[in-house]
Design a protein around this motif. Structure first.
Motif, PDB file in Angstrom:
ATOM      1  N   ARG A 235     -16.199  -3.945  -6.002  1.00 27.03           N
ATOM      2  CA  ARG A 235     -14.633  -3.306  -5.751  1.00 27.03           C
ATOM      3  C   ARG A 235     -14.591  -2.045  -4.924  1.00 27.03           C
ATOM      4  O   ARG A 235     -13.552  -2.288  -3.783  1.00 27.03           O
ATOM      5  CB  ARG A 235     -14.108  -2.263  -7.023  1.00 27.03           C
ATOM      6  CG  ARG A 235     -13.353  -2.922  -8.064  1.00 27.03           C
ATOM      7  CD  ARG A 235     -13.401  -1.525  -9.043  1.00 27.03           C
ATOM      8  NE  ARG A 235     -14.563  -1.282  -9.478  1.00 27.03           N
ATOM      9  CZ  ARG A 235     -14.544  -2.202 -11.027  1.00 27.03           C
ATOM     10  NH1 ARG A 235     -13.950  -2.777 -11.767  1.00 27.03           N
ATOM     11  NH2 ARG A 235     -15.811  -1.392 -11.709  1.00 27.03           N
ATOM     12  N   ALA A 236     -15.694  -2.095  -4.697  1.00 28.99           N
ATOM     13  CA  ALA A 236     -15.843  -0.661  -3.555  1.00 28.99           C
ATOM     14  C   ALA A 236     -15.778  -1.494  -2.313  1.00 28.99           C
ATOM     15  O   ALA A 236     -14.681  -1.292  -0.874  1.00 28.99           O
ATOM     16  CB  ALA A 236     -17.354  -0.439  -3.366  1.00 28.99           C
ATOM     17  N   LEU A 237     -15.892  -2.958  -1.591  1.00 26.13           N
ATOM     18  CA  LEU A 237     -15.959  -3.996  -0.547  1.00 26.13           C
ATOM     19  C   LEU A 237     -14.578  -3.940  -0.576  1.00 26.13           C
ATOM     20  O   LEU A 237     -13.991  -4.780   0.937  1.00 26.13           O
ATOM     21  CB  LEU A 237     -16.632  -4.858  -0.752  1.00 26.13           C
ATOM     22  CG  LEU A 237     -17.103  -6.019   0.329  1.00 26.13           C
ATOM     23  CD1 LEU A 237     -16.996  -5.360   1.306  1.00 26.13           C
ATOM     24  CD2 LEU A 237     -17.602  -7.173  -0.193  1.00 26.13           C
ATOM     25  N   ALA A 238     -13.944  -5.015  -1.635  1.00 22.73           N
ATOM     26  CA  ALA A 238     -12.559  -5.095  -2.067  1.00 22.73           C
ATOM     27  C   ALA A 238     -11.886  -3.845  -1.380  1.00 22.73           C
ATOM     28  O   ALA A 238     -10.590  -4.496  -0.231  1.00 22.73           O
ATOM     29  CB  ALA A 238     -12.144  -5.499  -2.910  1.00 22.73           C
ATOM     30  N   GLU A 239     -12.204  -2.694  -1.814  1.00 12.05           N
ATOM     31  CA  GLU A 239     -11.176  -1.687  -1.423  1.00 12.05           C
ATOM     32  C   GLU A 239     -11.041  -1.695   0.782  1.00 12.05           C
ATOM     33  O   GLU A 239     -10.445  -1.057   1.006  1.00 12.05           O
ATOM     34  CB  GLU A 239     -11.805  -0.265  -1.181  1.00 12.05           C
ATOM     35  CG  GLU A 239     -10.747   1.129  -1.765  1.00 12.05           C
ATOM     36  CD  GLU A 239      -9.397   0.716  -1.085  1.00 12.05           C
ATOM     37  OE1 GLU A 239      -8.976   1.400  -0.290  1.00 12.05           O
ATOM     38  OE2 GLU A 239      -8.851  -0.194  -1.947  1.00 12.05           O
ATOM     39  N   GLU A 240     -12.533  -1.734   0.773  1.00  4.98           N
ATOM     40  CA  GLU A 240     -12.523  -1.184   2.181  1.00  4.98           C
ATOM     41  C   GLU A 240     -11.949  -1.944   3.159  1.00  4.98           C
ATOM     42  O   GLU A 240     -11.240  -2.038   4.331  1.00  4.98           O
ATOM     43  CB  GLU A 240     -14.633  -1.681   2.559  1.00  4.98           C
ATOM     44  CG  GLU A 240     -14.629  -1.365   3.969  1.00  4.98           C
ATOM     45  CD  GLU A 240     -15.935  -1.937   4.329  1.00  4.98           C
ATOM     46  OE1 GLU A 240     -16.999  -1.590   3.276  1.00  4.98           O
ATOM     47  OE2 GLU A 240     -16.185  -2.393   5.460  1.00  4.98           O
ATOM     48  N   CYS A 241     -12.473  -3.659   2.655  1.00  5.39           N
ATOM     49  CA  CYS A 241     -11.514  -4.610   3.183  1.00  5.39           C
ATOM     50  C   CYS A 241      -9.913  -4.515   3.279  1.00  5.39           C
ATOM     51  O   CYS A 241      -9.363  -4.702   3.838  1.00  5.39           O
ATOM     52  CB  CYS A 241     -11.479  -6.138   2.341  1.00  5.39           C
ATOM     53  SG  CYS A 241     -13.754  -6.783   2.787  1.00  5.39           S
ATOM     54  N   ARG A 242      -9.675  -4.200   2.059  1.00 10.27           N
ATOM     55  CA  ARG A 242      -7.858  -3.847   2.030  1.00 10.27           C
ATOM     56  C   ARG A 242      -7.337  -3.403   3.054  1.00 10.27           C
ATOM     57  O   ARG A 242      -6.482  -3.072   3.576  1.00 10.27           O
ATOM     58  CB  ARG A 242      -7.929  -3.479   0.782  1.00 10.27           C
ATOM     59  CG  ARG A 242      -6.476  -3.633  -0.017  1.00 10.27           C
ATOM     60  CD  ARG A 242      -5.290  -2.555  -0.450  1.00 10.27           C
ATOM     61  NE  ARG A 242      -6.333  -1.302  -0.107  1.00 10.27           N
ATOM     62  CZ  ARG A 242      -5.642  -0.436   0.479  1.00 10.27           C
ATOM     63  NH1 ARG A 242      -4.965  -0.579   1.151  1.00 10.27           N
ATOM     64  NH2 ARG A 242      -5.939   0.836   0.839  1.00 10.27           N
ATOM     65  N   HIS A 243      -8.497  -1.956   3.758  1.00  4.27           N
ATOM     66  CA  HIS A 243      -8.199  -0.908   4.075  1.00  4.27           C
ATOM     67  C   HIS A 243      -8.012  -1.402   5.399  1.00  4.27           C
ATOM     68  O   HIS A 243      -7.085  -1.139   6.599  1.00  4.27           O
ATOM     69  CB  HIS A 243      -9.378   0.099   3.777  1.00  4.27           C
ATOM     70  CG  HIS A 243      -9.063   1.523   5.132  1.00  4.27           C
ATOM     71  ND1 HIS A 243     -10.137   1.338   5.925  1.00  4.27           N
ATOM     72  CD2 HIS A 243      -8.058   2.038   5.236  1.00  4.27           C
ATOM     73  CE1 HIS A 243      -9.553   2.594   6.123  1.00  4.27           C
ATOM     74  NE2 HIS A 243      -8.075   2.719   6.051  1.00  4.27           N
ATOM     75  N   ARG A 244      -9.413  -2.355   5.860  1.00  2.00           N
ATOM     76  CA  ARG A 244      -9.708  -2.965   7.842  1.00  2.00           C
ATOM     77  C   ARG A 244      -8.264  -3.571   6.991  1.00  2.00           C
ATOM     78  O   ARG A 244      -7.251  -3.414   8.350  1.00  2.00           O
ATOM     79  CB  ARG A 244     -11.041  -3.509   7.827  1.00  2.00           C
ATOM     80  CG  ARG A 244     -11.446  -3.048   8.533  1.00  2.00           C
ATOM     81  CD  ARG A 244     -12.032  -3.656   9.226  1.00  2.00           C
ATOM     82  NE  ARG A 244     -13.757  -3.666   7.739  1.00  2.00           N
ATOM     83  CZ  ARG A 244     -13.871  -5.143   7.299  1.00  2.00           C
ATOM     84  NH1 ARG A 244     -13.902  -6.123   8.045  1.00  2.00           N
ATOM     85  NH2 ARG A 244     -14.810  -4.971   6.458  1.00  2.00           N
ATOM     86  N   HIS A 245      -8.181  -4.718   6.705  1.00  2.00           N
ATOM     87  CA  HIS A 245      -7.276  -5.425   6.857  1.00  2.00           C
ATOM     88  C   HIS A 245      -5.644  -4.887   7.081  1.00  2.00           C
ATOM     89  O   HIS A 245      -4.919  -5.584   8.104  1.00  2.00           O
ATOM     90  CB  HIS A 245      -6.873  -6.363   5.219  1.00  2.00           C
ATOM     91  CG  HIS A 245      -5.420  -7.303   5.151  1.00  2.00           C
ATOM     92  ND1 HIS A 245      -5.665  -8.668   6.014  1.00  2.00           N
ATOM     93  CD2 HIS A 245      -4.331  -7.337   5.366  1.00  2.00           C
ATOM     94  CE1 HIS A 245      -4.673  -9.363   5.847  1.00  2.00           C
ATOM     95  NE2 HIS A 245      -3.938  -8.981   5.363  1.00  2.00           N
ATOM     96  N   GLU A 246      -5.456  -4.008   6.304  1.00  2.00           N
ATOM     97  CA  GLU A 246      -3.887  -2.876   6.273  1.00  2.00           C
ATOM     98  C   GLU A 246      -4.155  -2.517   7.404  1.00  2.00           C
ATOM     99  O   GLU A 246      -3.152  -2.283   8.712  1.00  2.00           O
ATOM    100  CB  GLU A 246      -4.263  -2.214   5.673  1.00  2.00           C
ATOM    101  CG  GLU A 246      -2.856  -1.494   5.401  1.00  2.00           C
ATOM    102  CD  GLU A 246      -1.572  -1.398   4.648  1.00  2.00           C
ATOM    103  OE1 GLU A 246      -1.912  -2.682   3.924  1.00  2.00           O
ATOM    104  OE2 GLU A 246      -0.580  -1.187   4.253  1.00  2.00           O
ATOM    105  N   ILE A 247      -4.716  -1.830   8.149  1.00  2.00           N
ATOM    106  CA  ILE A 247      -4.881  -1.590   9.791  1.00  2.00           C
ATOM    107  C   ILE A 247      -4.558  -2.151  10.753  1.00  2.00           C
ATOM    108  O   ILE A 247      -3.734  -2.197  11.906  1.00  2.00           O
ATOM    109  CB  ILE A 247      -5.817  -0.503  10.347  1.00  2.00           C
ATOM    110  CG1 ILE A 247      -6.258   0.333   8.939  1.00  2.00           C
ATOM    111  CG2 ILE A 247      -6.409  -0.078  11.436  1.00  2.00           C
ATOM    112  CD1 ILE A 247      -7.335   1.820   8.980  1.00  2.00           C
ATOM    113  N   VAL A 248      -5.187  -3.350  10.384  1.00  2.00           N
ATOM    114  CA  VAL A 248      -5.193  -4.534  11.310  1.00  2.00           C
ATOM    115  C   VAL A 248      -4.060  -5.215  11.761  1.00  2.00           C
ATOM    116  O   VAL A 248      -3.072  -4.710  12.449  1.00  2.00           O
ATOM    117  CB  VAL A 248      -6.389  -5.483  11.403  1.00  2.00           C
ATOM    118  CG1 VAL A 248      -5.984  -6.843  12.743  1.00  2.00           C
ATOM    119  CG2 VAL A 248      -7.787  -5.157  11.367  1.00  2.00           C
TER     120      VAL A 248
END
Lengths: 150, 150
Positions: free
Chosen positions: A97-110
């Motif tokens: 879940r933590a990894l998913a959240e981090e990825c979602r965040h990164r994806h969103e910004i990019v």
DNA sequence: GTGAAATATTAGCCCAGTCTAACTTTATGC
DNA sequence: GCATAAAGTTAGACTGGGCTAATATTTCAC
């Protein structure tokens, strides 16, 4: 190009070669975790959308076959990112879940960065998918500033 | 999240799933050619710097072992990007040169873009290495404008 | 010109990620 | 509740990209 043009490398050159090698090493490391990141991100999405993440849906959205999904999920389970029971949906562990959240965040910004730059949404989504795994913290910070700035 | 919350997908959803799958497909395609691109780019660099590209130098700069280089070069030769003779340096074919040039150009733009954004040179080089393979023509164009603009 | 060092290759291993085909289990419609 | 459809799994193959160890070739110093 060289001051000596022979194969006896200067310390400066040796350092440059080493640094280059490390860059490629980094890219290879990123590649290894890319698939895992895509999966956990997608699983998180599916759980939000549908309450569960079924292999058949993962397969459809990833554009691969169910056996490929099965094998990958086994690996994710081995690595502690998901839990699964035979013939059942898959779930994220805390770590997942933590990894998913981090990825979602990164994806969103990019994604927002590319859109702000003027890219069409379709292409932005595609490029973000590829780029997000190769963006350092520093770069992400700059992207973030660019998006919110002005 | 859904208007029906069951598994009967609407055409709109089906389209979204398909599009997502294509995006991942594209990323996978990019991943497959990444290594080839890195090699031809590096080979071109080495030929400029030293007049030839020796496997041992490729290995050092890529941060891998010579056998790995040998295997990859065989594949590149099979794919028509390089020519090689046993125990000799490797050379690019016309196709290989063209690909190298295209990569060099893309790399250059991505790098300059990141620098202009304010990233330090070291990180910019690393990120560019990873990002350059996942940037569409459209995005590259926007990067270019950003670099030359103002 | 010969022997040692450097370089290149081969053989053989591993893992990840993809596939198809065949099989098992679960879910569903009637 | 049973037959069939849908979903999941297993088996087995292939490719790419990495490695080490062993071998072959070339280069270089002397």
């Amino acid at each position: 190009m060289d001051d000596d043009n022979s194969e006896k490398a200067s310390p400066v050159e040796a350092r440059a070669v080493e640094s280059r090698a490390e860059a490629f090493q980094g890219v290879r490391d990123a590649r290894r975790s890319e698939v895992a990141e895509d999966y956990v991100e997608l699983i998180a999405d599916l759980m939000l959308e549908q309450g569960e993440a079924r292999p058949v849906d993962i397969a459809a959205r990833m554009g691969v076959t169910p056996p490929t999904v099965a094998k990958t999920l086994d690996r994710l389970a081995r690595d502690g990112l998901v839990t699964r029971a035979r013939y059942r949906s898959v779930f994220l562990t805390e770590e997942g879940r933590a990894l998913a959240e981090e990825c979602r965040h990164r994806h969103e910004i990019v994604l927002r960065f590319l859109l702000k730059l003027g890219l069409d949404p379709e292409t932005a989504e595609r490029d973000a998918e590829g780029i997000e795994h190769h963006v350092s913290e520093k770069t992400l910070k700059l992207f973030e500033e660019f998006v919110s700035g002005s």
